[in-house]
Scaffold this motif. Structure first.
Motif, mmCIF file in Angstrom:
data_model
loop_
_atom_site.group_PDB
_atom_site.id
_atom_site.type_symbol
_atom_site.label_atom_id
_atom_site.label_comp_id
_atom_site.label_asym_id
_atom_site.label_seq_id
_atom_site.Cartn_x
_atom_site.Cartn_y
_atom_site.Cartn_z
ATOM 1 N N VAL A 14 0.840 -1.205 0.000
ATOM 2 C CA VAL A 14 0.000 0.000 0.000
ATOM 3 C C VAL A 14 0.874 1.254 0.000
ATOM 4 N N GLU A 15 1.953 1.241 0.781
ATOM 5 C CA GLU A 15 2.851 2.406 0.828
ATOM 6 C C GLU A 15 3.528 2.625 -0.518
ATOM 7 N N LEU A 16 3.931 1.557 -1.169
ATOM 8 C CA LEU A 16 4.555 1.677 -2.493
ATOM 9 C C LEU A 16 3.568 2.214 -3.522
ATOM 10 N N THR A 17 2.379 1.675 -3.529
ATOM 11 C CA THR A 17 1.386 2.040 -4.549
ATOM 12 C C THR A 17 0.847 3.447 -4.352
ATOM 13 N N ASP A 18 0.577 3.821 -3.103
ATOM 14 C CA ASP A 18 -0.078 5.099 -2.833
ATOM 15 C C ASP A 18 0.889 6.251 -2.611
ATOM 16 N N GLN A 19 2.094 5.967 -2.135
ATOM 17 C CA GLN A 19 2.999 7.043 -1.738
ATOM 18 C C GLN A 19 4.326 7.036 -2.495
ATOM 19 N N ILE A 20 5.061 5.945 -2.405
ATOM 20 C CA ILE A 20 6.446 5.955 -2.866
ATOM 21 C C ILE A 20 6.547 6.080 -4.378
ATOM 22 N N ILE A 21 5.858 5.214 -5.112
ATOM 23 C CA ILE A 21 5.961 5.248 -6.575
ATOM 24 C C ILE A 21 5.411 6.546 -7.152
ATOM 25 N N PRO A 22 4.229 7.039 -6.736
ATOM 26 C CA PRO A 22 3.753 8.318 -7.288
ATOM 27 C C PRO A 22 4.646 9.504 -6.926
ATOM 28 N N SER A 23 5.160 9.548 -5.693
ATOM 29 C CA SER A 23 5.949 10.703 -5.273
ATOM 30 C C SER A 23 7.305 10.765 -5.960
ATOM 31 N N ARG A 24 7.879 9.622 -6.285
ATOM 32 C CA ARG A 24 9.190 9.584 -6.925
ATOM 33 C C ARG A 24 9.102 9.605 -8.438
ATOM 34 N N GLY A 25 7.908 9.472 -8.974
ATOM 35 C CA GLY A 25 7.777 9.468 -10.431
ATOM 36 C C GLY A 25 8.407 8.253 -11.069
ATOM 37 N N LEU A 26 8.476 7.144 -10.332
ATOM 38 C CA LEU A 26 9.082 5.928 -10.845
ATOM 39 C C LEU A 26 7.984 5.037 -11.415
ATOM 40 N N ALA A 27 7.768 5.149 -12.690
ATOM 41 C CA ALA A 27 6.775 4.326 -13.361
ATOM 42 C C ALA A 27 7.473 3.408 -14.354
ATOM 43 N N ARG A 28 6.930 2.259 -14.574
ATOM 44 C CA ARG A 28 7.535 1.308 -15.499
ATOM 45 C C ARG A 28 7.337 1.805 -16.923
ATOM 46 N N PRO A 29 8.431 2.129 -17.645
ATOM 47 C CA PRO A 29 8.298 2.704 -18.981
ATOM 48 C C PRO A 29 8.010 1.643 -20.035
ATOM 49 N N GLY A 30 7.633 2.102 -21.214
ATOM 50 C CA GLY A 30 7.483 1.212 -22.351
ATOM 51 C C GLY A 30 6.030 0.978 -22.733
ATOM 52 N N PRO A 31 5.791 0.766 -24.028
ATOM 53 C CA PRO A 31 4.425 0.484 -24.489
ATOM 54 C C PRO A 31 4.048 -0.965 -24.214
ATOM 55 N N LEU A 91 13.982 1.832 -7.579
ATOM 56 C CA LEU A 91 12.745 1.871 -6.807
ATOM 57 C C LEU A 91 12.969 1.359 -5.392
ATOM 58 N N MET A 92 13.731 0.289 -5.245
ATOM 59 C CA MET A 92 14.008 -0.240 -3.908
ATOM 60 C C MET A 92 14.822 0.760 -3.090
ATOM 61 N N GLU A 93 15.770 1.448 -3.743
ATOM 62 C CA GLU A 93 16.540 2.467 -3.021
ATOM 63 C C GLU A 93 15.637 3.621 -2.599
ATOM 64 N N ALA A 94 14.749 4.064 -3.506
ATOM 65 C CA ALA A 94 13.810 5.122 -3.148
ATOM 66 C C ALA A 94 12.894 4.684 -2.013
ATOM 67 N N ALA A 95 12.493 3.411 -2.023
ATOM 68 C CA ALA A 95 11.597 2.908 -0.981
ATOM 69 C C ALA A 95 12.287 2.872 0.376
ATOM 70 N N LEU A 96 13.538 2.411 0.417
ATOM 71 C CA LEU A 96 14.208 2.336 1.729
ATOM 72 C C LEU A 96 14.489 3.727 2.278
ATOM 73 N N ARG A 97 14.760 4.692 1.405
ATOM 74 C CA ARG A 97 14.965 6.068 1.880
ATOM 75 C C ARG A 97 13.647 6.689 2.322
ATOM 76 N N TRP A 98 12.565 6.386 1.618
ATOM 77 C CA TRP A 98 11.244 6.894 2.032
ATOM 78 C C TRP A 98 10.864 6.350 3.403
ATOM 79 N N LEU A 99 11.032 5.048 3.590
ATOM 80 C CA LEU A 99 10.692 4.445 4.872
ATOM 81 C C LEU A 99 11.564 4.994 5.994
ATOM 82 N N ALA A 100 12.832 5.291 5.675
ATOM 83 C CA ALA A 100 13.709 5.879 6.690
ATOM 84 C C ALA A 100 13.211 7.259 7.112
ATOM 85 N N GLN A 101 12.703 8.037 6.149
ATOM 86 C CA GLN A 101 12.238 9.389 6.461
ATOM 87 C C GLN A 101 10.987 9.379 7.327
#
Length: 300
Positions: A14-31, A91-101
């Protein structure tokens, strides 16, 4: 919430889907069609692998259906899991830093800093032919009086064990002081807030290093060397605390059994284990667990 692996993985998803991924702009690219296993699900699978102590990815994917299949009805083959895991390292690095904050312990103006070796091979042939040649080198671990071939991981943690900063270096090319300087300057996210006390060992001694930390607004606290007067006020119990945090990473989370054979794989597996530690501490804070670094509730 309760202290079990299912609850932790659901909360992390839930934290990844609602907070971490949207806030960091980390979306899976490609068609094309969306992936059957989303990036958030992949990161949760990676955390579950480490907490359940499956060091080998093939072994983990054979067991994943029975261990966490009720949460993840779609799983990946070993080759796809390996490739996507490496691609998800940012994404994992962004997640561990988000959780630390967002973990309450990070609000304290106190940090522990220490380095630990990450062995990557045991033989001379491995050192010569490994894909980590240039990234890993020979180093000496004074605490165990041994030489090793691998990388050196420098950590900055809170007292409860949350990793707020980390850097990886070749022990043959970069000393602990140089690695600390690079980590604090090249990556601002690693730098603690001003007026933070940083507890280290004698490896970061030196007048120039003291001035460097002062220039960043940090207070470096370390034990006195043999050629210095000992004021007798160094908090040795905090040094024991950071050693316990490193022990958790090595023994419970398999830091020394990472299995990385190329630079991207080594980095991914280290970040994966740091994320698992931060996720467990973050969840323990959320449920009010008395011991924040305890992983007992999540390893079975």
């Amino acid at each position: 919430m309760i202290a079990d692996l299912d609850t932790l993985l659901i909360a992390l998803y839930v934290e990844l889907t609602d907070q971490i991924i949207p806030s960091r702009g980390l979306a899976r690219p490609g068609p094309g069609r969306p992936a059957a296993v989303t990036d958030a699900e992949l990161v949760c699978l990676a955390v579950a692998q480490v907490l359940l102590r499956y060091d080998d990815e093939r072994h983990w994917l054979r067991a994943a259906a029975s261990r966490v299949g009720h949460l993840f009805p779609r799983l990946l083959e070993q080759s796809e899991y390996n490739a996507r895991l490496k691609a998800s390292a940012p994404l994992m690095e962004a997640a561990l830093r988000w959780l630390a904050q967002v973990t309450p312990g990070s609000a304290e103006r106190l940090r522990l800093m220490d380095a630990t070796p990450v062995p990557c091979g045991q033989s001379v042939i491995t050192a010569r032919r490994s894909g980590l040649f240039g990234y890993a080198g020979y180093g000496y671990e004074a605490s165990h009086s041994r030489w090793y071939w691998g990388a050196k991981l420098l950590l900055i943690t809170t007292v409860d064990g949350t990793v707020t900063g980390f850097g990886l270096g070749n022990p043959k090319l970069v000393g602990e002081r140089e690695l600390a300087r690079q980590m604090l300057t090249a990556q601002p996210a690693n730098r603690p807030d001003a007026d933070t006390a940083v507890i280290t060992d004698k490896g970061l001694s030196g007048h120039g290093n003291q001035e460097f930390f002062t220039s960043l607004g940090l207070h470096l606290i370390r034990p006195a060397r043999r050629d210095e007067p000992d004021p007798g006020v160094f908090p040795n119990w905090l040094r024991q605390r950071v050693e316990a945090i490193i022990w958790t990473l090595k023994n419970q989370l398999g830091l020394e059994r990472h299995g990385g054979r190329v630079p991207a794989g080594l980095w991914t597996r280290i970040v994966q284990r740091l994320l698992a530690l931060n996720a467990a501490i973050w969840h323990n804070w959320a449920i009010g667990a008395p011991v924040k670094r305890s992983l007992i509730a999540y390893d079975h």
